[in-house]
Design an enzyme around this catalytic site. Structure first.
Site, short mmCIF file in Angstrom:
data_model
loop_
_atom_site.label_atom_id
_atom_site.label_comp_id
_atom_site.label_asym_id
_atom_site.label_seq_id
_atom_site.Cartn_x
_atom_site.Cartn_y
_atom_site.Cartn_z
N THR A 188 0.85 -1.22 0.00
CA THR A 188 0.00 0.00 0.00
C THR A 188 0.88 1.26 0.00
O THR A 188 0.55 2.24 -0.65
CB THR A 188 -0.97 0.03 1.20
OG1 THR A 188 -0.24 -0.22 2.40
CG2 THR A 188 -2.07 -1.01 1.06
N HIS A 190 0.57 -16.66 -5.14
CA HIS A 190 -0.57 -16.45 -6.06
C HIS A 190 -0.12 -16.03 -7.46
O HIS A 190 -0.91 -15.49 -8.22
CB HIS A 190 -1.52 -15.41 -5.48
CG HIS A 190 -2.25 -15.87 -4.26
ND1 HIS A 190 -2.83 -15.01 -3.35
CD2 HIS A 190 -2.50 -17.12 -3.79
CE1 HIS A 190 -3.40 -15.71 -2.38
NE2 HIS A 190 -3.20 -16.98 -2.62
N SER A 196 -4.57 -9.74 5.87
CA SER A 196 -5.68 -10.03 6.77
C SER A 196 -5.74 -11.51 7.12
O SER A 196 -6.51 -11.91 7.99
CB SER A 196 -7.00 -9.58 6.14
OG SER A 196 -7.18 -10.24 4.91
P1 CNA Z 1 -6.12 -7.78 2.41
O1 CNA Z 1 -7.17 -8.76 2.79
O2 CNA Z 1 -6.55 -6.57 1.66
O3 CNA Z 1 -5.39 -7.36 3.76
C1 CNA Z 1 -4.38 -6.39 3.80
C2 CNA Z 1 -4.04 -6.13 5.25
O4 CNA Z 1 -2.92 -5.28 5.29
C3 CNA Z 1 -5.16 -5.46 6.05
O5 CNA Z 1 -5.36 -6.16 7.26
C4 CNA Z 1 -4.62 -4.04 6.32
O6 CNA Z 1 -4.97 -3.53 7.58
C5 CNA Z 1 -3.12 -4.26 6.27
N1 CNA Z 1 -2.33 -3.10 5.86
C6 CNA Z 1 -2.56 -2.24 4.83
N2 CNA Z 1 -1.56 -1.33 4.74
C7 CNA Z 1 -0.70 -1.62 5.74
C8 CNA Z 1 0.52 -1.03 6.19
N3 CNA Z 1 1.06 0.03 5.59
N4 CNA Z 1 1.12 -1.59 7.26
C9 CNA Z 1 0.60 -2.65 7.91
N5 CNA Z 1 -0.55 -3.23 7.53
C10 CNA Z 1 -1.17 -2.74 6.46
O7 CNA Z 1 -4.98 -8.45 1.54
P2 CNA Z 1 -4.35 -9.92 1.65
O8 CNA Z 1 -3.04 -9.84 0.99
O9 CNA Z 1 -4.45 -10.45 3.03
O10 CNA Z 1 -5.36 -10.76 0.74
C11 CNA Z 1 -4.90 -11.66 -0.13
C12 CNA Z 1 -5.23 -11.34 -1.60
C13 CNA Z 1 -5.09 -9.89 -1.92
C14 CNA Z 1 -4.22 -12.03 -2.44
O11 CNA Z 1 -4.85 -12.93 -3.28
C15 CNA Z 1 -3.49 -10.95 -3.25
O12 CNA Z 1 -3.16 -11.40 -4.52
C16 CNA Z 1 -4.46 -9.85 -3.30
N6 CNA Z 1 -3.90 -8.48 -3.54
C17 CNA Z 1 -2.61 -8.27 -3.92
C18 CNA Z 1 -2.14 -6.99 -4.13
C19 CNA Z 1 -0.70 -6.80 -4.54
O13 CNA Z 1 -0.13 -7.66 -5.20
N7 CNA Z 1 -0.09 -5.67 -4.15
C20 CNA Z 1 -2.99 -5.89 -3.95
C21 CNA Z 1 -4.31 -6.13 -3.58
C22 CNA Z 1 -4.75 -7.43 -3.38
#
Ligand code: CNA
Length: 232
Positions: A24, A114, A182
């Site tokens: 992020t 993934h 998450s």
């Molecule tokens: P999620 O379910 O969106 O969880 C993300 C977590 O990270 C949340 O609990 C947030 O509170 C936490 N978070 C966000 N920013 C920060 C930060 N700066 N510091 C600490 N914590 C933070 O995403 P998951 O990865 O758990 O879910 C899995 C999916 C999302 C996978 O299949 C991925 O492929 C998919 N995904 C990937 C990307 C990417 O490649 N960058 C982006 C969005 C989703």
């Protein structure tokens, strides 16, 4: 100094289990936070399924281009510090991310659980093509077959290679650090079950997590935490 620095200093083999929250700070939204894709788009899981890819190829292509690809994004301090541990042969990163930022950070031991958006292939002939070609057209110019990113869609299975590498790393780990996820997506979340009994588990996440068994929760922005961590 970070309260948890000694844990990292004493560890021989760390596994970082990571997710969208690691990226992020590089400008890529996560899925389940307030600004995440799921809040804006309730059907995201359907749009990211192979069923949808087949039934509406143009819609799938537009959804990926509009929501997943951030070709200008750069690794941040979280990717860089974790990559530095892998270069010292002290860590493996197992990530759910598909954004290629760990590769850009030079991570040595990396499992893209993934897959990776920047690895694109034709479902008809199997040939891999440069991502730039996909971002211009969803059809393979040689045989007009459907191009797709090599990512695991919601109705597809994880590659056996990724599973084997992940289990081997989990079983060798003496410190497990969950970062920016998450832990709601399976089978990734089940990896914790393969940790050695009694191994230390640390979670660094903006929101508190519920994980099975004993673990230490650091509720923090992971860029702050990793910014302070000294890799040595
Ligand atoms: P999620 O379910 O969106 O969880 C993300 C977590 O990270 C949340 O609990 C947030 O509170 C936490 N978070 C966000 N920013 C920060 C930060 N700066 N510091 C600490 N914590 C933070 O995403 P998951 O990865 O758990 O879910 C899995 C999916 C999302 C996978 O299949 C991925 O492929 C998919 N995904 C990937 C990307 C990417 O490649 N960058 C982006 C969005 C989703």
């Amino acid at each position: 100094m970070l309260e948890q620095q000694a844990l990292f200093d004493q560890a021989h083999q760390i596994v970082f289990l990571t997710g969208a929250g690691v990226s992020t700070a590089s400008g890529i939204p996560d899925f389940r936070s307030a600004n995440g894709l799921y809040k804006q788009n309730q059907n995201a899981e359907y749009f990211l399924s192979h069923r949808y890819f087949q039934s509406d190829p143009e819609g799938f292509y537009q959804f990926c281009k509009d929501n997943l690809y951030f070709p200008d994004a750069k690794p941040n301090v979280i990717h860089e510090k974790q990559a530095a541990y892998t270069k010292l042969d002290k860590a493996t990163v197992i990530t759910q991310n598909i954004d290629n930022l760990y590769e850009l950070a030079g991570t040595k031991r990396l499992v893209d659980f993934h897959g990776n958006l920047f690895d694109v292939y034709c479902e008809k002939c199997g040939a891999h093509v440069p991502v730039e070609e996909y971002l211009t057209s969803r059809l393979h110019k040689l045989d007009q077959g459907p191009l797709r990113p090599n990512i695991v869609l919601y109705d597809e299975v994880i590659s056996q290679v990724a599973i084997n590498q992940s289990l081997a790393a989990m079983q060798a780990a003496d410190l497990i650090v969950v970062v920016g996820t998450s832990m709601k997506v399976y089978p990734f979340a089940s990896l914790l079950e393969y940790a050695k009994p009694g191994v230390k588990i640390l979670a660094v996440n903006q929101e508190p997590l519920e994980l099975p068994g004993n673990f230490e929760m650091v509720v923090a922005d992971a860029t702050d935490f990793f910014g302070q961590l000294e890799v040595r």
